[in-house]
Design an enzyme around this catalytic site. Sequence first.
Site, PDB file in Angstrom:
ATOM      1  N   GLY A 242      43.027   5.005  -2.266  1.00 38.85           N
ATOM      2  CA  GLY A 242      43.799   5.424  -3.432  1.00 38.85           C
ATOM      3  C   GLY A 242      43.648   6.904  -3.700  1.00 38.85           C
ATOM      4  O   GLY A 242      44.621   7.621  -3.892  1.00 38.85           O
ATOM      5  N   ARG A 639      21.519   0.803 -11.713  1.00 38.23           N
ATOM      6  CA  ARG A 639      21.192  -0.284 -10.805  1.00 38.23           C
ATOM      7  C   ARG A 639      22.219  -0.340  -9.673  1.00 38.23           C
ATOM      8  O   ARG A 639      23.427  -0.299  -9.928  1.00 38.23           O
ATOM      9  CB  ARG A 639      21.233  -1.580 -11.597  1.00 38.23           C
ATOM     10  CG  ARG A 639      20.781  -2.809 -10.855  1.00 38.23           C
ATOM     11  CD  ARG A 639      20.988  -3.969 -11.801  1.00 38.23           C
ATOM     12  NE  ARG A 639      20.420  -5.207 -11.331  1.00 38.23           N
ATOM     13  CZ  ARG A 639      20.712  -6.377 -11.884  1.00 38.23           C
ATOM     14  NH1 ARG A 639      21.535  -6.421 -12.924  1.00 38.23           N
ATOM     15  NH2 ARG A 639      20.175  -7.475 -11.432  1.00 38.23           N
ATOM     16  N   ASN A 642      24.945  -3.318  -4.779  1.00 38.63           N
ATOM     17  CA  ASN A 642      25.013  -3.667  -3.368  1.00 38.63           C
ATOM     18  C   ASN A 642      24.727  -2.404  -2.554  1.00 38.63           C
ATOM     19  O   ASN A 642      25.565  -1.511  -2.475  1.00 38.63           O
ATOM     20  CB  ASN A 642      26.420  -4.218  -3.038  1.00 38.63           C
ATOM     21  CG  ASN A 642      26.573  -4.607  -1.575  1.00 38.63           C
ATOM     22  OD1 ASN A 642      25.934  -4.031  -0.690  1.00 38.63           O
ATOM     23  ND2 ASN A 642      27.426  -5.573  -1.317  1.00 38.63           N
ATOM     24  N   PRO A 643      23.536  -2.304  -1.977  1.00 37.62           N
ATOM     25  CA  PRO A 643      23.163  -1.057  -1.294  1.00 37.62           C
ATOM     26  C   PRO A 643      24.088  -0.697  -0.130  1.00 37.62           C
ATOM     27  O   PRO A 643      24.229   0.465   0.199  1.00 37.62           O
ATOM     28  CB  PRO A 643      21.741  -1.317  -0.794  1.00 37.62           C
ATOM     29  CG  PRO A 643      21.366  -2.669  -1.216  1.00 37.62           C
ATOM     30  CD  PRO A 643      22.473  -3.302  -1.997  1.00 37.62           C
ATOM     31  N   GLN A 649      30.080   4.184  -0.380  1.00 29.71           N
ATOM     32  CA  GLN A 649      30.743   4.999  -1.394  1.00 29.71           C
ATOM     33  C   GLN A 649      30.239   6.429  -1.370  1.00 29.71           C
ATOM     34  O   GLN A 649      31.005   7.382  -1.368  1.00 29.71           O
ATOM     35  CB  GLN A 649      30.478   4.402  -2.790  1.00 29.71           C
ATOM     36  CG  GLN A 649      31.395   3.276  -3.143  1.00 29.71           C
ATOM     37  CD  GLN A 649      32.818   3.712  -3.088  1.00 29.71           C
ATOM     38  OE1 GLN A 649      33.296   4.442  -3.936  1.00 29.71           O
ATOM     39  NE2 GLN A 649      33.520   3.315  -2.055  1.00 29.71           N
ATOM     40  N   LYS A 712      25.818   2.061 -13.094  1.00 31.24           N
ATOM     41  CA  LYS A 712      26.484   3.239 -13.656  1.00 31.24           C
ATOM     42  C   LYS A 712      27.795   3.577 -12.961  1.00 31.24           C
ATOM     43  O   LYS A 712      28.579   4.367 -13.463  1.00 31.24           O
ATOM     44  CB  LYS A 712      25.557   4.447 -13.565  1.00 31.24           C
ATOM     45  CG  LYS A 712      24.422   4.427 -14.595  1.00 31.24           C
ATOM     46  CD  LYS A 712      23.650   5.736 -14.536  1.00 31.24           C
ATOM     47  CE  LYS A 712      22.640   5.856 -15.673  1.00 31.24           C
ATOM     48  NZ  LYS A 712      21.897   7.117 -15.596  1.00 31.24           N
ATOM     49  N   GLU A 716      32.507   8.175  -7.566  1.00 38.23           N
ATOM     50  CA  GLU A 716      32.814   9.603  -7.451  1.00 38.23           C
ATOM     51  C   GLU A 716      31.597  10.487  -7.205  1.00 38.23           C
ATOM     52  O   GLU A 716      31.747  11.576  -6.656  1.00 38.23           O
ATOM     53  CB  GLU A 716      33.552  10.120  -8.699  1.00 38.23           C
ATOM     54  CG  GLU A 716      34.053   9.065  -9.590  1.00 38.23           C
ATOM     55  CD  GLU A 716      35.566   9.115  -9.866  1.00 38.23           C
ATOM     56  OE1 GLU A 716      36.044   8.176 -10.485  1.00 38.23           O
ATOM     57  OE2 GLU A 716      36.251  10.063  -9.477  1.00 38.23           O
TER      58      GLU A 716
HETATM   59 MO1  MOS Z   1      39.631   8.064  -9.131  1.00 42.03          MO
HETATM   60  S1  MOS Z   1      40.322  10.011  -9.006  1.00 42.03           S
HETATM   61  O1  MOS Z   1      39.384   7.927 -10.782  1.00 42.03           O
HETATM   62  O2  MOS Z   1      40.837   7.092  -8.475  1.00 42.03           O
END
Ligand code: MOS
Length: 749
Positions: A242, A639, A642-643, A649, A712, A716
Amino acid sequence: MTTNYIGRPISRVDGRAKVTGAAKYAGEYNVPNLAYGCVVSSAIAKGRIKSIDADEALRLEGVLQVFTHENSPRLAQSDQSYTDQVAPPGSPFRPLYGDEIKYSAQPVALVVAENFEIARYAASLVRVEYEGEAHATNLKEMRGEAYVSKPRTLIPSPPDPRGDAEKAFANAATQLEAEYSAPFEHHNPMEPFATTAVWEDDGKMTVYDKTQGVQNNQEYICNVFGLSKDNVRLVSPFVGGGFGAGLRPQYQLFLAVLAARELKRPVRVSLTRQQMFSFGHRPETLQEVSLGASADGKLEALIHKAFSETSRFEDYREEVVNWSGALYRCDNVRFEHKVAQLDVYTPIDMRAPGATWGVYALECAMDELAYKLGVDPLELRLKNYAEKNQNLDKPYSSKELRECYRRGAEKFGWARRNPQPRSMKKEGKAERQDGDQLIGWGMATGIWDVKQLTASAKAVLTADGKLNVSSATSDIGTGTYTIMTQIAAEALGLPIDNVTFRLGDSSLSQAPVEGGSFTAATVGSAVKAVCDKVREKLFKLAQQIEKSPIAGARLEDIVFSDGRMALSIDASQFVTIADAMRHGRVNSIEEETTASPDDQKRSQYAHNVHSAIFAEVKVDQDLGVIRVTRVVSAVAGGRVLNPKTARSQVMGGIVWGIGVALEEESVMDQNFGRFINHNLAEYHVPVNADIREIDVIFVEENDSIVNPLGAKGLGEIGIVGVAAAIANAVFHATGKRVRNLPITLDKLL
Ligand code: MOS
């Protein structure tokens, strides 16, 4: 707390569907009688359409219609009808509305034909005559037009000033002033935007769309076309990336629905890779940072100003400068963010919008200050560590950034760094094809928000022990399917294979767009809450059984595990879920509930996720070629659910950060007001060969304040600060400070 699934590295539950091709994307729904649309894009950046001649296209066999502003049906008139959850203030762009050209590559016609090839060929036959006007696309020339834009929903305005930043700066023992520039960037996920709008004979429509928010886009379509929500179902179970562009409805959605509704048959509109450069983008942004410090390196003044572009029709502004008021302790600060209107489409959020640029500038400036002071860059950050969030004047709900610095530095070997630029060299041909290498080590800090919005989820538990949970969120590759399945399986103590999670369908329970790193907390809390309701019901059923082994117990004393409800103090005392349902004569338990943030609890604290990034570059001394050979990122994000997906990410964010630092740039041809490198040959993103070692460390935070899950959000944080760490490493390697991204080799030589 012992867990069965949360915190474990469960492989993606949708992984098999994706790698086998079973997962269908918006442009892959083949339905009978499907027609194909091809978009004609404006050749000028500003002006009017004098005429459109579609005769030749229409004469071609197989062409069904050419839609333009001249024959487009009358639709909703108010700006409100065209707005959406993520729209900034203003007047959203309306495709095929009037003869005005607002930006280059604006859609001016949609050719619909029996097959894609004919549609594409016919599109090339549509003759458009324009009356051009002078356009403005050069941000640097627009400083005189800069203004403070209206506030955006969910995006905080720059923080209030504290103390007297100008005076403190003038009096500071060491001063640093620098300007940084960052280019336009365009979202280029693998999957281009596409919509298959399926018109059904009863007037209902199923719309397969690439989006980060099915209900956001459903509402948009209903408002624009005056349709009822019962008649429009928007479906998007898989999204091929996305990047933020899917947070708002894109114009191919409008065009596909328009054509399907007019022609009363299914229509697909897919954008080309070139057309992926014809809507939102990460805004070109110029920044000025002034830092004043005492002789021993205490920050005494901080001034951060940003200047970025928006369109003529909407006021887009990111959270660019705010981070500087939170990341380091400083009592004299001032912030400013102004925008100027260009003849471009409105920018749109791109991964870590605002922080990607703002933290880049701040963290490069901190590095420059460290050199001026003769202090180690890491030590400078520790000296100015913010124990509380001064923007909000609140303590953090949790903040393990210090531990991120410590563990990241240790893993990277930061202590072995010779601070002198150009001091760490590698002679000869140690790596084949490499000449003499200048080695550079740089570091930076990352910060991002922890938000939670309101969402609902539904759970259906059937007597065969299968649980289906659902919510109208999306999974843009982040692992939403997987972590929601884990949360649900955990709550009810069911084998994970017995649990499925559905998303990406507007008919499911309410959920906001997937973005802002808030989905794990937002939808995860709803999933947990609805499963807790099912637990209560099961527990009641279990207690109603005659001579129930758990009669008299409280729900808190029960462990749900292996399909059983057992006393936590004596696991031999249990009732199985199957027995409870059989005795209670229920075939299924169905619950739906809504979870909202606990504002009272949260509002006393600041909530952020942090990271410490360390990067190594090797720069070819003769050719200026830069390679990022090592990155270590230590992340404190609450926390970790899922490592495995969490690591992906952050790693993905780092890869992107490498692209931000060294590669990505949409080049504007100012003569024509258009982006000229609109393809993946000339718009560079990192490929496998660009990526070497990446290490991700999670410093867990036990945070019971942010939300009941303690998560958390990690979507991003991975990208934030990476470009600065690399820019700082390039300086350390070469002694040359490049302040305009991307750092390409021509800027080094
Ligand atoms: Mo992200 S820029 O909040 O899809």
